[in-house]
Design a protein around this motif. Sequence first.
Motif, PDB file in Angstrom:
ATOM      1  N   PHE A  35       0.854  -1.187   0.000  1.00 19.22           N
ATOM      2  CA  PHE A  35       0.000   0.000   0.000  1.00 19.22           C
ATOM      3  C   PHE A  35       0.891   1.237   0.000  1.00 19.22           C
ATOM      4  N   SER A  36       0.527   2.257  -0.781  1.00 19.91           N
ATOM      5  CA  SER A  36       1.261   3.514  -0.803  1.00 19.91           C
ATOM      6  C   SER A  36       0.260   4.653  -0.703  1.00 19.91           C
ATOM      7  N   ALA A  37       0.557   5.638   0.134  1.00 21.14           N
ATOM      8  CA  ALA A  37      -0.303   6.810   0.266  1.00 21.14           C
ATOM      9  C   ALA A  37      -0.053   7.745  -0.911  1.00 21.14           C
ATOM     10  N   THR A  38      -1.111   8.108  -1.628  1.00 19.20           N
ATOM     11  CA  THR A  38      -0.982   8.982  -2.790  1.00 19.20           C
ATOM     12  C   THR A  38      -1.648  10.331  -2.583  1.00 19.20           C
ATOM     13  N   GLY A  39      -2.417  10.496  -1.523  1.00 17.10           N
ATOM     14  CA  GLY A  39      -3.085  11.763  -1.261  1.00 17.10           C
ATOM     15  C   GLY A  39      -4.423  11.858  -1.972  1.00 17.10           C
ATOM     16  N   ARG A  40      -5.157  12.912  -1.653  1.00 14.73           N
ATOM     17  CA  ARG A  40      -6.489  13.108  -2.217  1.00 14.73           C
ATOM     18  C   ARG A  40      -6.592  14.390  -3.029  1.00 14.73           C
ATOM     19  N   GLY A  41      -5.472  14.943  -3.426  1.00 20.54           N
ATOM     20  CA  GLY A  41      -5.504  16.155  -4.227  1.00 20.54           C
ATOM     21  C   GLY A  41      -5.296  17.385  -3.377  1.00 20.54           C
ATOM     22  N   SER A  42      -5.384  18.535  -4.008  1.00 19.22           N
ATOM     23  CA  SER A  42      -5.137  19.805  -3.355  1.00 19.22           C
ATOM     24  C   SER A  42      -6.450  20.570  -3.197  1.00 19.22           C
ATOM     25  N   TYR A  43      -6.588  21.273  -2.072  1.00 20.64           N
ATOM     26  CA  TYR A  43      -7.783  22.067  -1.848  1.00 20.64           C
ATOM     27  C   TYR A  43      -7.583  23.503  -2.320  1.00 20.64           C
ATOM     28  N   ALA A  44      -6.379  23.854  -2.745  1.00 17.03           N
ATOM     29  CA  ALA A  44      -6.076  25.229  -3.150  1.00 17.03           C
ATOM     30  C   ALA A  44      -7.002  25.666  -4.281  1.00 17.03           C
ATOM     31  N   ARG A  45      -7.482  26.885  -4.203  1.00 18.77           N
ATOM     32  CA  ARG A  45      -8.376  27.412  -5.226  1.00 18.77           C
ATOM     33  C   ARG A  45      -7.685  28.386  -6.165  1.00 18.77           C
ATOM     34  N   THR A  46      -6.467  28.798  -5.838  1.00 16.25           N
ATOM     35  CA  THR A  46      -5.684  29.642  -6.730  1.00 16.25           C
ATOM     36  C   THR A  46      -4.248  29.130  -6.751  1.00 16.25           C
ATOM     37  N   THR A  47      -3.525  29.513  -7.781  1.00 20.43           N
ATOM     38  CA  THR A  47      -2.100  29.227  -7.847  1.00 20.43           C
ATOM     39  C   THR A  47      -1.372  30.545  -7.628  1.00 20.43           C
ATOM     40  N   PRO A  48      -0.609  30.647  -6.538  1.00 16.46           N
ATOM     41  CA  PRO A  48       0.056  31.923  -6.267  1.00 16.46           C
ATOM     42  C   PRO A  48       1.372  32.070  -7.036  1.00 16.46           C
ATOM     43  N   ASP A  49       1.787  33.317  -7.236  1.00 17.74           N
ATOM     44  CA  ASP A  49       3.113  33.556  -7.793  1.00 17.74           C
ATOM     45  C   ASP A  49       4.130  33.481  -6.654  1.00 17.74           C
ATOM     46  N   ARG A  50       5.387  33.816  -6.940  1.00 16.13           N
ATOM     47  CA  ARG A  50       6.410  33.647  -5.908  1.00 16.13           C
ATOM     48  C   ARG A  50       6.273  34.640  -4.766  1.00 16.13           C
ATOM     49  N   TYR A  51       5.449  35.671  -4.929  1.00 18.45           N
ATOM     50  CA  TYR A  51       5.207  36.623  -3.852  1.00 18.45           C
ATOM     51  C   TYR A  51       3.955  36.305  -3.050  1.00 18.45           C
ATOM     52  N   GLY A  52       3.199  35.295  -3.468  1.00 19.62           N
ATOM     53  CA  GLY A  52       1.996  34.901  -2.745  1.00 19.62           C
ATOM     54  C   GLY A  52       0.711  35.471  -3.298  1.00 19.62           C
ATOM     55  N   PHE A  53       0.784  36.264  -4.356  1.00 13.53           N
ATOM     56  CA  PHE A  53      -0.422  36.833  -4.940  1.00 13.53           C
ATOM     57  C   PHE A  53      -1.040  35.842  -5.927  1.00 13.53           C
ATOM     58  N   PRO A  54      -2.363  35.812  -6.052  1.00 17.33           N
ATOM     59  CA  PRO A  54      -2.997  34.860  -6.968  1.00 17.33           C
ATOM     60  C   PRO A  54      -2.551  35.093  -8.404  1.00 17.33           C
ATOM     61  N   ARG A  55      -2.115  34.014  -9.053  1.00 17.77           N
ATOM     62  CA  ARG A  55      -1.658  34.087 -10.443  1.00 17.77           C
ATOM     63  C   ARG A  55      -2.748  33.604 -11.386  1.00 17.77           C
ATOM     64  N   LEU A  56      -3.450  32.518 -11.022  1.00 20.35           N
ATOM     65  CA  LEU A  56      -4.558  32.028 -11.825  1.00 20.35           C
ATOM     66  C   LEU A  56      -5.553  31.321 -10.917  1.00 20.35           C
ATOM     67  N   VAL A  57      -6.761  31.165 -11.415  1.00 20.65           N
ATOM     68  CA  VAL A  57      -7.831  30.538 -10.656  1.00 20.65           C
ATOM     69  C   VAL A  57      -7.968  29.102 -11.117  1.00 20.65           C
ATOM     70  N   ARG A  58      -7.976  28.172 -10.189  1.00 19.20           N
ATOM     71  CA  ARG A  58      -8.128  26.762 -10.519  1.00 19.20           C
ATOM     72  C   ARG A  58      -9.606  26.415 -10.686  1.00 19.20           C
ATOM     73  N   PRO A  59      -9.898  25.316 -11.391  1.00 23.35           N
ATOM     74  CA  PRO A  59     -11.298  24.909 -11.544  1.00 23.35           C
ATOM     75  C   PRO A  59     -11.931  24.601 -10.190  1.00 23.35           C
ATOM     76  N   ARG A  60     -13.205  24.893 -10.037  1.00 23.28           N
ATOM     77  CA  ARG A  60     -13.894  24.691  -8.763  1.00 23.28           C
ATOM     78  C   ARG A  60     -14.289  23.236  -8.548  1.00 23.28           C
ATOM     79  N   ARG A  61     -14.346  22.461  -9.617  1.00 23.98           N
ATOM     80  CA  ARG A  61     -14.738  21.059  -9.499  1.00 23.98           C
ATOM     81  C   ARG A  61     -13.508  20.160  -9.544  1.00 23.98           C
ATOM     82  N   LYS A  62     -13.565  19.039  -8.839  1.00 25.41           N
ATOM     83  CA  LYS A  62     -12.466  18.075  -8.867  1.00 25.41           C
ATOM     84  C   LYS A  62     -12.736  16.954  -9.864  1.00 25.41           C
ATOM     85  N   ARG A  63     -13.972  16.810 -10.302  1.00 21.60           N
ATOM     86  CA  ARG A  63     -14.352  15.720 -11.194  1.00 21.60           C
ATOM     87  C   ARG A  63     -14.758  16.298 -12.546  1.00 21.60           C
TER      88      ARG A  63
END
Length: 135
Positions: A35-63
């Motif tokens: 058995f190997s733990a693979t995780g359940r994905g990320s809950y993040a809703r934005t992808t930040p740039d290197r300064y922490g500001f939102p760079r793009l918006v991720r899709p709201r659905r996981k499926r």
Amino acid sequence: MGLAKSHTLDALCVGPLGSGAGDAVVRLVTRVHVFSATGRGSYARTTPDRYGFPRLVRPRRKRHQGFASGDLVRATVRTGRWAGVWTGRVSVRSTGRHSVATPLGRFNAPHENLLLLQRADGFSYAWRSESGPVE
């Protein structure tokens, strides 16, 4: 006891073996479930740039198109470099061309060519053969 060095066989030999056969290993393990733990994905809703500001918006659905990232799928590719039948974990895209990760690499396949084998539950399952006795 003349057994090969492995985690499974070490665990088998620790402590009293009991049973009616005395202190001896009666049956050796040939295959082990891994058995190997693979995780359940990320809950993040934005992808930040290197300064922490939102760079793009991720899709709201996981499926998307009935698949979620981490699902085990069988991809049937008819033409191209990846022609054949492949089994691997999928990363979903909202466009419908999902990315399939196989032991030989990653490729994109349309969702029509994917067959769901197992839903993602945060783990990956595999069988491993156990080494035999030392000669």
